[in-house]
Write a protein that holds these residues in place. Structure first.
Motif, PDB file in Angstrom:
ATOM      1  N   ALA A  54     -12.647   1.912   1.546  1.00  7.62           N
ATOM      2  CA  ALA A  54     -13.506   3.091   1.419  1.00  7.62           C
ATOM      3  C   ALA A  54     -12.775   4.357   1.007  1.00  7.62           C
ATOM      4  CB  ALA A  54     -14.235   3.332   2.742  1.00  7.62           C
ATOM      5  N   ASN A  55     -11.441   4.388   1.207  1.00  8.85           N
ATOM      6  CA  ASN A  55     -10.708   5.609   0.877  1.00  8.85           C
ATOM      7  C   ASN A  55      -9.277   5.255   0.464  1.00  8.85           C
ATOM      8  OD1 ASN A  55      -9.086   5.344   3.273  1.00  8.85           O
ATOM      9  ND2 ASN A  55     -10.786   6.195   4.449  1.00  8.85           N
ATOM     10  N   LEU A  56      -8.539   6.274   0.087  1.00  6.43           N
ATOM     11  CA  LEU A  56      -7.171   6.053  -0.397  1.00  6.43           C
ATOM     12  C   LEU A  56      -6.298   5.366   0.649  1.00  6.43           C
ATOM     13  CD1 LEU A  56      -5.019   6.400  -2.559  1.00  6.43           C
ATOM     14  CD2 LEU A  56      -4.563   8.689  -1.632  1.00  6.43           C
ATOM     15  N   LEU A  57      -6.427   5.745   1.900  1.00 11.69           N
ATOM     16  CA  LEU A  57      -5.618   5.156   2.965  1.00 11.69           C
ATOM     17  C   LEU A  57      -5.889   3.653   3.095  1.00 11.69           C
ATOM     18  CD1 LEU A  57      -3.486   6.166   4.909  1.00 11.69           C
ATOM     19  CD2 LEU A  57      -5.293   6.599   6.571  1.00 11.69           C
ATOM     20  N   GLU A  58      -7.137   3.264   2.969  1.00 13.81           N
ATOM     21  CA  GLU A  58      -7.474   1.843   3.040  1.00 13.81           C
ATOM     22  C   GLU A  58      -6.931   1.085   1.824  1.00 13.81           C
ATOM     23  OE1 GLU A  58     -11.607   1.233   3.919  1.00 13.81           O
ATOM     24  OE2 GLU A  58     -11.499   2.519   5.684  1.00 13.81           O
ATOM     25  N   TRP A  59      -6.911   1.727   0.673  1.00 17.10           N
ATOM     26  CA  TRP A  59      -6.306   1.107  -0.505  1.00 17.10           C
ATOM     27  C   TRP A  59      -4.799   0.937  -0.309  1.00 17.10           C
ATOM     28  CZ3 TRP A  59      -8.497  -1.666  -4.110  1.00 17.10           C
ATOM     29  CH2 TRP A  59      -9.846  -1.465  -4.394  1.00 17.10           C
ATOM     30  N   VAL A  60      -4.168   1.931   0.317  1.00 18.63           N
ATOM     31  CA  VAL A  60      -2.727   1.840   0.600  1.00 18.63           C
ATOM     32  C   VAL A  60      -2.454   0.694   1.580  1.00 18.63           C
ATOM     33  CG1 VAL A  60      -0.735   3.037   1.618  1.00 18.63           C
ATOM     34  CG2 VAL A  60      -2.264   4.255   0.053  1.00 18.63           C
ATOM     35  N   LEU A  61      -3.332   0.524   2.573  1.00 16.70           N
ATOM     36  CA  LEU A  61      -3.192  -0.604   3.503  1.00 16.70           C
ATOM     37  C   LEU A  61      -3.259  -1.926   2.743  1.00 16.70           C
ATOM     38  CD1 LEU A  61      -3.055  -1.808   6.391  1.00 16.70           C
ATOM     39  CD2 LEU A  61      -5.569  -1.742   6.385  1.00 16.70           C
ATOM     40  N   LEU A  62      -4.248  -2.066   1.888  1.00 13.45           N
ATOM     41  CA  LEU A  62      -4.388  -3.297   1.111  1.00 13.45           C
ATOM     42  C   LEU A  62      -3.167  -3.515   0.223  1.00 13.45           C
ATOM     43  CD1 LEU A  62      -5.954  -5.762   0.147  1.00 13.45           C
ATOM     44  CD2 LEU A  62      -7.152  -4.259  -1.480  1.00 13.45           C
ATOM     45  N   ALA A  63      -2.734  -2.459  -0.466  1.00 11.43           N
ATOM     46  CA  ALA A  63      -1.568  -2.578  -1.352  1.00 11.43           C
ATOM     47  C   ALA A  63      -0.314  -2.927  -0.556  1.00 11.43           C
ATOM     48  CB  ALA A  63      -1.358  -1.278  -2.127  1.00 11.43           C
ATOM     49  N   SER A  64      -0.140  -2.330   0.609  1.00  6.66           N
ATOM     50  CA  SER A  64       1.060  -2.626   1.405  1.00  6.66           C
ATOM     51  C   SER A  64       1.007  -4.046   1.948  1.00  6.66           C
ATOM     52  CB  SER A  64       1.252  -1.601   2.528  1.00  6.66           C
ATOM     53  OG  SER A  64       0.185  -1.623   3.443  1.00  6.66           O
ATOM     54  N   GLY A  65      -0.164  -4.524   2.322  1.00  2.55           N
ATOM     55  CA  GLY A  65      -0.299  -5.909   2.774  1.00  2.55           C
ATOM     56  C   GLY A  65      -0.006  -6.891   1.659  1.00  2.55           C
ATOM     57  N   LEU A  66      -0.591  -6.647   0.491  1.00  3.83           N
ATOM     58  CA  LEU A  66      -0.322  -7.507  -0.665  1.00  3.83           C
ATOM     59  C   LEU A  66       1.157  -7.470  -1.038  1.00  3.83           C
ATOM     60  CD1 LEU A  66      -3.416  -6.718  -2.906  1.00  3.83           C
ATOM     61  CD2 LEU A  66      -2.888  -8.913  -1.803  1.00  3.83           C
ATOM     62  N   ALA A  67       1.729  -6.275  -1.052  1.00  2.67           N
ATOM     63  CA  ALA A  67       3.150  -6.138  -1.394  1.00  2.67           C
ATOM     64  C   ALA A  67       4.031  -6.879  -0.398  1.00  2.67           C
ATOM     65  CB  ALA A  67       3.540  -4.661  -1.452  1.00  2.67           C
ATOM     66  N   ALA A  68       3.705  -6.778   0.887  1.00  2.00           N
ATOM     67  CA  ALA A  68       4.504  -7.472   1.904  1.00  2.00           C
ATOM     68  C   ALA A  68       4.478  -8.973   1.675  1.00  2.00           C
ATOM     69  CB  ALA A  68       3.980  -7.141   3.307  1.00  2.00           C
ATOM     70  N   PHE A  69       3.306  -9.520   1.459  1.00  2.00           N
ATOM     71  CA  PHE A  69       3.229 -10.965   1.283  1.00  2.00           C
ATOM     72  C   PHE A  69       3.817 -11.415  -0.052  1.00  2.00           C
ATOM     73  CE2 PHE A  69       0.019 -10.358   4.654  1.00  2.00           C
ATOM     74  CZ  PHE A  69       0.697 -11.089   5.631  1.00  2.00           C
ATOM     75  N   VAL A  70       3.724 -10.598  -1.089  1.00  2.00           N
ATOM     76  CA  VAL A  70       4.355 -10.947  -2.366  1.00  2.00           C
ATOM     77  C   VAL A  70       5.880 -10.901  -2.233  1.00  2.00           C
ATOM     78  CG1 VAL A  70       4.722 -10.146  -4.744  1.00  2.00           C
ATOM     79  CG2 VAL A  70       2.401 -10.326  -3.829  1.00  2.00           C
ATOM     80  N   VAL A  71       6.415  -9.823  -1.664  1.00  2.00           N
ATOM     81  CA  VAL A  71       7.867  -9.696  -1.507  1.00  2.00           C
ATOM     82  C   VAL A  71       8.410 -10.833  -0.645  1.00  2.00           C
ATOM     83  CG1 VAL A  71       9.689  -8.306  -0.409  1.00  2.00           C
ATOM     84  CG2 VAL A  71       8.007  -7.217  -1.902  1.00  2.00           C
ATOM     85  N   MET A  72       7.739 -11.097   0.469  1.00  2.00           N
ATOM     86  CA  MET A  72       8.217 -12.154   1.360  1.00  2.00           C
ATOM     87  C   MET A  72       8.031 -13.540   0.743  1.00  2.00           C
ATOM     88  SD  MET A  72       6.953 -10.678   4.983  1.00  2.00           S
ATOM     89  CE  MET A  72       7.944  -9.525   5.894  1.00  2.00           C
TER      90      MET A  72
END
Length: 182
Positions: A7-25
């Motif tokens: 719904a907002n930028l912070l939620e997009w950052v959460l999604l991006a950080s989750g995706l990034a974590a699983f991609v990096v790992m």
């Protein structure tokens, strides 16, 4: 009620950080860890289950109702911490390829005592556990909480198994390393 997404930028950052974590790992797992053989069914099952849970967590983040910005920020912080710890662990291994959890090759796990391994006996398992905890904390989803708990318990079991194998193989050297933790 249809799909609404973040719904907002912070939620997009959460999604991006989750995706990034699983991609990096996930990439780190492919590049710095020994790939299990087809006969190592336990390790492959664990790996495939982890992928399914990671996808579930990302979907859960996308489709969630936000419990509030402070929970979202906590989830983001956990993902960032998880990636930093994972990368520090990979860096500390140098050129040593590590076995994957529940693989037969775990018996050959080296005793690492440098870098982040001075602070944590199992920084990779801890990093994954932090990443698993991020989504349910950020979303308050019971489903994600249960899947995270299962994955964290499996990582604890893997760490204890690795401790046992190292104690059997490295004896006094490993006991001396563990004394720091008591």
């Amino acid at each position: 009620m249809g799909f609404e997404g973040p719904a907002n930028l912070l939620e997009w950052v959460l999604l991006a950080s989750g995706l990034a974590a699983f991609v990096v790992m996930g990439i780190g797992l492919q590049k710095f860890f020994i790939t299990p053989t087809p006969a190592e069914r336990q390790a492959i099952l664990f790996q495939e289950s982890a992928i399914a849970v990671a996808v579930l967590h990302c979907v859960g983040i996308i489709t969630r109702d936000s419990p509030g910005d402070s929970w979202t920020v906590t989830g983001i912080a956990l993902y960032v911490l998880a990636v930093a710890l994972f990368l520090a662990a990979v860096e500390a291994t140098g050129d040593v390829m590590l076995p994957r959890a529940f693989a037969a090759s775990e018996a050959a796990t080296p005793l690492l005592t440098n870098g982040v391994y001075r602070l944590f006996r199992h920084p990779v398992y801890l990093a994954y556990s932090l990443a698993w905890a991020a989504a349910p904390i950020a979303t308050h989803s019971p489903t994600l909480g249960v899947t995270a708990l299962i994955m964290i318990v499996l990582h604890v079991i893997a760490a204890r198994r690795q401790d046992r194998l190292l104690a059997e193989r490295r004896g006094a050297e490993y006991r001396a390393y563990r004394r720091w933790w008591r």
